[in-house]
Design a protein around this motif. Structure first.
Motif, short mmCIF file in Angstrom:
data_model
loop_
_atom_site.label_atom_id
_atom_site.label_comp_id
_atom_site.label_asym_id
_atom_site.label_seq_id
_atom_site.Cartn_x
_atom_site.Cartn_y
_atom_site.Cartn_z
N ILE A 18 40.74 28.96 19.67
CA ILE A 18 41.10 29.81 20.80
C ILE A 18 41.89 29.02 21.85
O ILE A 18 41.82 27.79 21.91
CB ILE A 18 39.86 30.45 21.46
CG1 ILE A 18 38.94 29.35 22.04
CG2 ILE A 18 39.13 31.35 20.50
CD1 ILE A 18 37.85 29.90 22.94
N VAL A 19 42.64 29.76 22.68
CA VAL A 19 43.35 29.19 23.83
C VAL A 19 42.95 30.00 25.06
O VAL A 19 42.23 31.00 24.96
CB VAL A 19 44.87 29.22 23.61
CG1 VAL A 19 45.27 28.28 22.49
CG2 VAL A 19 45.35 30.63 23.31
N VAL A 20 43.45 29.61 26.23
CA VAL A 20 43.04 30.26 27.47
C VAL A 20 43.41 31.74 27.47
O VAL A 20 42.67 32.58 28.00
CB VAL A 20 43.67 29.54 28.68
CG1 VAL A 20 43.35 30.27 29.99
CG2 VAL A 20 43.18 28.10 28.76
N GLU A 21 44.53 32.09 26.85
CA GLU A 21 44.94 33.50 26.80
C GLU A 21 43.89 34.36 26.10
O GLU A 21 43.71 35.54 26.46
CB GLU A 21 46.29 33.62 26.10
CG GLU A 21 47.49 33.20 26.94
CD GLU A 21 47.55 31.69 27.15
OE1 GLU A 21 46.93 30.94 26.35
OE2 GLU A 21 48.20 31.26 28.12
N ASP A 22 43.19 33.81 25.14
CA ASP A 22 42.13 34.57 24.45
C ASP A 22 40.98 34.86 25.41
O ASP A 22 40.37 35.93 25.35
CB ASP A 22 41.62 33.78 23.24
CG ASP A 22 42.68 33.61 22.17
OD1 ASP A 22 43.31 34.62 21.80
OD2 ASP A 22 42.88 32.47 21.73
N ILE A 23 40.68 33.92 26.29
CA ILE A 23 39.62 34.14 27.28
C ILE A 23 40.02 35.25 28.24
O ILE A 23 39.22 36.12 28.59
CB ILE A 23 39.34 32.84 28.07
CG1 ILE A 23 39.04 31.68 27.12
CG2 ILE A 23 38.16 33.04 29.04
CD1 ILE A 23 38.98 30.33 27.82
N LEU A 24 41.29 35.23 28.68
CA LEU A 24 41.77 36.23 29.64
C LEU A 24 41.78 37.64 29.06
O LEU A 24 41.67 38.62 29.80
CB LEU A 24 43.17 35.84 30.12
CG LEU A 24 43.23 34.53 30.92
CD1 LEU A 24 44.66 34.14 31.20
CD2 LEU A 24 42.42 34.64 32.21
N ARG A 25 41.90 37.73 27.75
CA ARG A 25 41.79 39.06 27.13
C ARG A 25 40.34 39.54 27.11
O ARG A 25 40.07 40.73 27.00
CB ARG A 25 42.35 39.02 25.69
CG ARG A 25 43.88 39.05 25.64
CD ARG A 25 44.38 39.28 24.22
NE ARG A 25 44.21 38.09 23.40
CZ ARG A 25 45.14 37.14 23.28
NH1 ARG A 25 46.29 37.26 23.95
NH2 ARG A 25 44.95 36.09 22.52
N GLU A 26 39.41 38.59 27.22
CA GLU A 26 37.98 38.94 27.20
C GLU A 26 37.47 39.29 28.60
O GLU A 26 36.60 40.14 28.75
CB GLU A 26 37.18 37.76 26.62
CG GLU A 26 35.71 38.03 26.41
CD GLU A 26 35.43 38.97 25.24
OE1 GLU A 26 34.29 39.46 25.14
OE2 GLU A 26 36.34 39.21 24.43
N VAL A 27 37.98 38.61 29.62
CA VAL A 27 37.55 38.85 31.01
C VAL A 27 38.76 39.25 31.85
O VAL A 27 39.78 38.57 31.84
CB VAL A 27 36.85 37.61 31.60
CG1 VAL A 27 35.55 37.33 30.89
CG2 VAL A 27 37.74 36.38 31.52
#
Length: 390
Positions: A302-311
């Motif tokens: 994962i990368v940071v963009e994947d986190i931003l899609r989650e939150v």
């Protein structure tokens, strides 16, 4: 190593207990060195009927490797006049003797970093009075916290080492101490046995581990950590390498070289994270969700963009909050988790570096190797070899 047409088998006493995993690993490291550069005849774990160290009267030795833990044992070793290497720090600076032990400053840094990665801000240290361990681990932990302007609640029951107290009194004293600690609190226990003791007391008193009390042991023992409820997080120290380096040092001293004036400090391997520290002590639901997402998916590339899609927050807000709660950016946390898992797999498994890179979420061994070397100053293969003193 020098060759000789006539090789004499050296007699070496190994005064290290083999009834726990740390001691067995130290002895294994000594045996590894003997197999490569011996021959040595090892007298291992010689104790009398009362379980006290006792060298046989007929034994004529050339050297000693010992975990020196009592004045009586120290006196008996000194009286032999033999070259000696100490692998513990109860007596940390004995003259005319070699010393090989864990780097306490690095172990403390590892413990504090592990706790802070869970947002914990209150800290304590647990080690009942005992001759089995020194104050060095405690001093290093307190010093590391002091450098960050953080305080530490040290367990001080108010009785001497020589006093024997019953299980119930010990339980009551520890419970009173726990009851007065701020919550949630991160407790660093001196060893796995004491860490498990804390989990048992918390269970009996209805104290939630890890939500109220997160517990990390300063060394690991597979059996004890696994039997603990919940399973106990611990720091894997390089005990096998300690044994190997002690044998290297003793060999040099027995061949006439002077004892090193400074101890040989061995870096600990990694934190083995289990349920006893699986807490997130933060009051922001979105950041908690983001961190749990990282912990669950860090090894899936994962990368940071994947986190931003989650939150549903901005990258700037996410980074500011991570810096506030954990002292690092989200990308740094992903990288930290991957590399710590790589370290653990290198030290605890026989998997190939390629398989470990894949298990940690890296695209290949080159990417993993570059990241590993940048963080730890050596390649994955060099780290694995150094674990065994190769």
């Amino acid at each position: 190593m020098p060759n000789s047409s006539k090789i004499r088998v050296l007699e070496v006493a190994v005064l290290v207990e083999t009834d726990h995993s740390w001691g067995r690993s130290v002895v294994q490291g000594i045996a590894d060195y003997c197999n490569k550069f011996g021959p040595w005849n090892l007298l291992t774990d010689p104790r009398d009927y009362s379980r006290r160290w006792s060298l046989p009267d007929r034994w004529r030795g050339d050297g000693i490797i010992a975990r020196i833990s009592s004045p009586l044992q120290l006196e008996e070793i000194v009286q032999t006049g033999l070259p000696t290497v100490n692998v513990d720090d109860v007596f940390p600076n004995l003259p005319h003797m070699g010393h090989v032990r864990t780097n306490e400053a690095e172990r403390a840094q590892m413990a504090v970093s592990h706790f802070q990665g869970r947002g914990l801000k209150h800290f304590a240290y647990y080690a009942p009075p005992s001759n089995e361990y020194s104050k060095e681990c405690e001093k290093a932990f307190v010093a590391e916290l002091s450098e960050q302007n953080l305080s530490c609640h040290v367990y001080k029951p108010g009785y001497r080492v020589t006093r024997r107290i019953g299980r119930d009194e010990q339980h009551n004293r520890v419970h009173r101490w726990l009851s007065n600690l701020p919550r949630p609190v991160a407790i660093f226990a001196v060893d796995a046995r004491r860490g498990r003791e804390l989990t048992e007391i918390c269970s009996m008193e209805g104290i939630s581990v890890p939500d109220e009390v997160a517990i990390l042991a300063a060394d690991t023992d597979d059996l004890i950590c696994g039997l603990s409820s919940p399973p106990l997080s611990s720091i894997s120290v390089a005990s096998q390498r300690i044994g190997y380096e002690a044998a290297v040092m003793l060999d040099a001293i027995m061949r006439g070289e002077s004892c090193p004036s400074e101890p040989r400090l061995i870096s600990p391997n990694c934190v083995i994270a289990k349920q006893s520290t699986d807490a997130l002590a933060i009051d922001d639901a979105m950041i908690t969700k983001a961190m749990r997402f990282i912990q669950t998916h860090a090894f899936q590339g994962i990368v940071v963009e994947d986190i931003l899609r989650e939150v549903p927050v901005s990258r700037r807000f996410l980074e500011l909050q991570f810096k506030r709660y954990f002292g690092r950016l989200p990308a740094e946390e992903i990288r930290r988790l991957r590399l710590e898992r790589g370290k653990e797999l290198l030290s605890q498994s026989e998997l190939s570096v390629e398989a470990i890179a894949d298990a940690c979420g890296y695209a290949g061994t080159t990417q993993f190797g570059v990241a590993f070397r940048k963080r730890f100053g050596q390649t994955p293969l060099a780290f694995r070899k150094n674990l065994h003193g190769s």
